[in-house]
Design an enzyme around this catalytic site. Structure first.
Site, PDB file in Angstrom:
ATOM      1  N   LYS A 173       0.817  -1.219   0.000  1.00  0.00           N
ATOM      2  CA  LYS A 173       0.000   0.000   0.000  1.00  0.00           C
ATOM      3  C   LYS A 173       0.849   1.267   0.000  1.00  0.00           C
ATOM      4  O   LYS A 173       0.403   2.309  -0.459  1.00  0.00           O
ATOM      5  CB  LYS A 173      -0.966  -0.021   1.176  1.00  0.00           C
ATOM      6  CG  LYS A 173      -2.015  -1.125   1.002  1.00  0.00           C
ATOM      7  CD  LYS A 173      -3.204  -0.958   1.908  1.00  0.00           C
ATOM      8  CE  LYS A 173      -4.324  -1.908   1.516  1.00  0.00           C
ATOM      9  NZ  LYS A 173      -3.983  -3.345   1.761  1.00  0.00           N
TER      10      LYS A 173
HETATM   11  C1  LIG Z   1      -4.630  -4.415   1.181  1.00  0.00           C
HETATM   12  C2  LIG Z   1      -3.911  -5.713   1.114  1.00  0.00           C
HETATM   13  C3  LIG Z   1      -4.292  -6.734   0.194  1.00  0.00           C
HETATM   14  C4  LIG Z   1      -5.505  -6.609  -0.694  1.00  0.00           C
HETATM   15  O1  LIG Z   1      -5.312  -5.672  -1.726  1.00  0.00           O
HETATM   16  P1  LIG Z   1      -6.588  -5.125  -2.556  1.00  0.00           P
HETATM   17  O2  LIG Z   1      -6.046  -3.998  -3.353  1.00  0.00           O
HETATM   18  O3  LIG Z   1      -7.574  -4.664  -1.525  1.00  0.00           O
HETATM   19  O4  LIG Z   1      -7.106  -6.244  -3.380  1.00  0.00           O
HETATM   20  C5  LIG Z   1      -3.527  -7.890   0.140  1.00  0.00           C
HETATM   21  N1  LIG Z   1      -2.461  -8.059   0.952  1.00  0.00           N
HETATM   22  C6  LIG Z   1      -2.065  -7.114   1.839  1.00  0.00           C
HETATM   23  C7  LIG Z   1      -0.881  -7.390   2.712  1.00  0.00           C
HETATM   24  C8  LIG Z   1      -2.774  -5.912   1.944  1.00  0.00           C
HETATM   25  O5  LIG Z   1      -2.385  -4.984   2.839  1.00  0.00           O
END
Ligand SMILES: *Cc1c(COP(=O)(O)O)cnc(C)c1O
Length: 472
Positions: free
Chosen positions: A113
């Site tokens: 993220k």
């Molecule tokens: C947010 C997150 C996801 C999911 O990603 P999306 O964009 O919501 O599909 C998967 N793994 C981790 C570690 C995350 O923080």
């Protein structure tokens, strides 16, 4: 570039207008009016570009209301060795023949993220300064999103962050990450409740339009187009690292929750990046796997959402799926509105037509799911056969990827977090402690700064008013 709503209702907007907005006024999601096509010659020229240069090229196709010199500076300030740990920013680690891991989790909060949120922080700061405005970001987190947002916005002048988290329910590492921040513009609020209570408070405050306007309340949730756009870049970067020529195709396996990450892969593919398959992986919360297997999208109730050992994928509905349905329906806003507003609103589910279902394959999507036992086995296998420790979310991706390999096509598994964030699970699987990056050693001993509030909309509003007044 102009932006349109998936539900067809609003006027066309430009990038900086939708940057600070959440949903379109008609309840839809913003989409670019078209996907710029990248021809072979351009892709060839992009080979050998640094990550910031590549990001600048791709962002420029979608952002034409920030002067190029300014955009370049923003991108160069975002994607640095200091912040992301290596000159490649998103290096590939070969696992075996035709299989690699793309490391997206070496930013400040050790989850992918950061790739988007760090850019968002700099774009927000730039645009707010240009408008001479301030913004109070109000969010709810179960872990990764909150810390990524706080580390992206800390110290930024025109921005305050109010982040609600369920008191005592995040992993020890996640709590330490967020609560140890001492920046005066970061406000951690531990709510006496669960994540859904936090989410409900954010929704209630945002629905109070008078309050929202008066206190300039905004969000940074995963439906924000700028976050998605930032993620498109690393699909190109992964492809270019994995291939020697543009005639090769590459498949990507993506651990999915809100459909944000893999939707960026869909955008890259629509732009002409030679992606074979987009392999979607879920955990036991398999709303998306069910949709791609059957064409039925059935939102789960809160009480039907399992608490799993890959908690960042514990979702009951996938906010960004509407963007894919818009493209699947041939960019038909009437059809998208019918499915997401009428059918989903009334019945909590919809089914695409057999013709629409048949087209899903043309977009490259396949899917699979993984359970706790499979996650544990995959983490063990990865450490035994490839000498890497992977986090439980990445393990879901690798497990599903292994079932979907195509001979002759390189498959890249996106690493979405580092194992140290989920220490208990790693200990269960490997019997060892996950390695902590030296920069974060001792994090759990740092003093903490947060307030505890009851699960009450009024209590949160009162705190926000109080903190805003303290700063004028
Ligand atoms: C947010 C997150 C996801 C999911 O990603 P999306 O964009 O919501 O599909 C998967 N793994 C981790 C570690 C995350 O923080």
């Amino acid at each position: 570039m102009r932006y349109i709503s998936t539900r067809g209702g609003s006027n066309e907007r430009r990038f900086c207008e939708i940057l600070l907005e959440g949903l379109a006024p008609d309840g839809g999601l913003y989409m670019p009016a078209f996907y710029p096509r990248i021809d072979e010659g351009t892709l060839q020229k992009w080979r050998g570009l640094s990550y910031p240069d590549l990001a600048f090229q791709i962002l420029s196709l979608y952002i034409d209301d920030i002067p190029p010199g300014d955009l370049r500076r923003i991108v160069e300030k975002t994607y640095t060795v200091e912040i992301f740990g290596s000159p490649e920013i998103v290096p590939l680690k070969p696992l075996g023949e035709g299989l690699s891991l793309q490391k997206l989790s070496n930013g400040p909060t050790l989850a992918f993220k950061d790739m988007a949120m760090q850019l968002l922080g700099n774009l927000f700061e730039y645009e707010l300064q240009r408008r001479r405005e301030t913004l109070n970001i109000l969010g709810a987190t179960s872990g990764d999103t909150g810390s990524a947002a706080e580390y992206a916005m800390r110290g930024k002048k025109a921005i305050r962050v109010f982040m609600l988290s369920p008191h005592g329910r995040m992993s020890a590492f996640q709590q330490a990450q967020m609560y140890s921040l001492q920046d005066p513009n970061i406000h951690n609020i531990a709510i006496e409740g669960v994540f859904d209570d936090c989410q409900d408070i954010v929704k209630a405050v945002s629905a109070d339009l008078e309050f929202k306007h008066r206190y300039r309340v905004g969000t940074v949730n995963s439906i924000n187009w700028a976050r998605l756009l930032a993620q498109v870049v690393y699909y190109f970067a992964g492809y270019l690292q994995a291939t020697g020529s543009n005639h090769e195709r590459v498949s990507f396996a993506v651990p999915s929750g809100n459909f944000g990450n893999i939707c960026a892969g869909h955008v890259a593919r629509m732009m002409g990046l030679p992606i074979g398959k987009l392999i979607l992986a879920t955990n036991e919360n398999d709303v998306l796997d069910e949709f791609f297997r059957t064409g039925d999208y059935r939102v789960r109730k809160n009480h039907e959402t399992f608490e799993t050992s890959s908690p960042s994928m514990d979702i009951s509905k996938a906010s960004n799926l509407e963007r894919f349905i818009f493209d699947l329906s041939g960019r038909n806003a009437t059809r998208t509105r019918q499915l997401f507003s009428a059918e989903l609103g009334r019945h909590g589910r919809f089914s695409v037509t057999p013709e629409e279902y048949a087209r899903i394959a043309e977009f490259g999507f396949v899917s699979g799911k993984s359970t706790h036992a499979e996650r544990v086995a995959t983490i063990q296998n990865a450490s035994r056969h490839y000498s890497v420790t992977i986090d439980p979310h990445t393990a879901d991706g690798l497990k599903v990827a292994s079932e979907r390999l195509t001979p002759g096509v390189h498959t890249i598994v996106l690493e979405t977090a580092l194992p140290v964030k989920f220490a208990d699970m790693i200990r269960e699987a490997t019997g060892c402690d996950a390695v902590c990056p030296p920069s974060l050693a001792g994090l759990e001993q740092l003093p903490r700064r947060y307030v505890v509030l009851p699960s009450s909309v009024d209590a949160v509003k009162a705190l926000l008013i109080d903190r805003c007044n303290a700063f004028v």
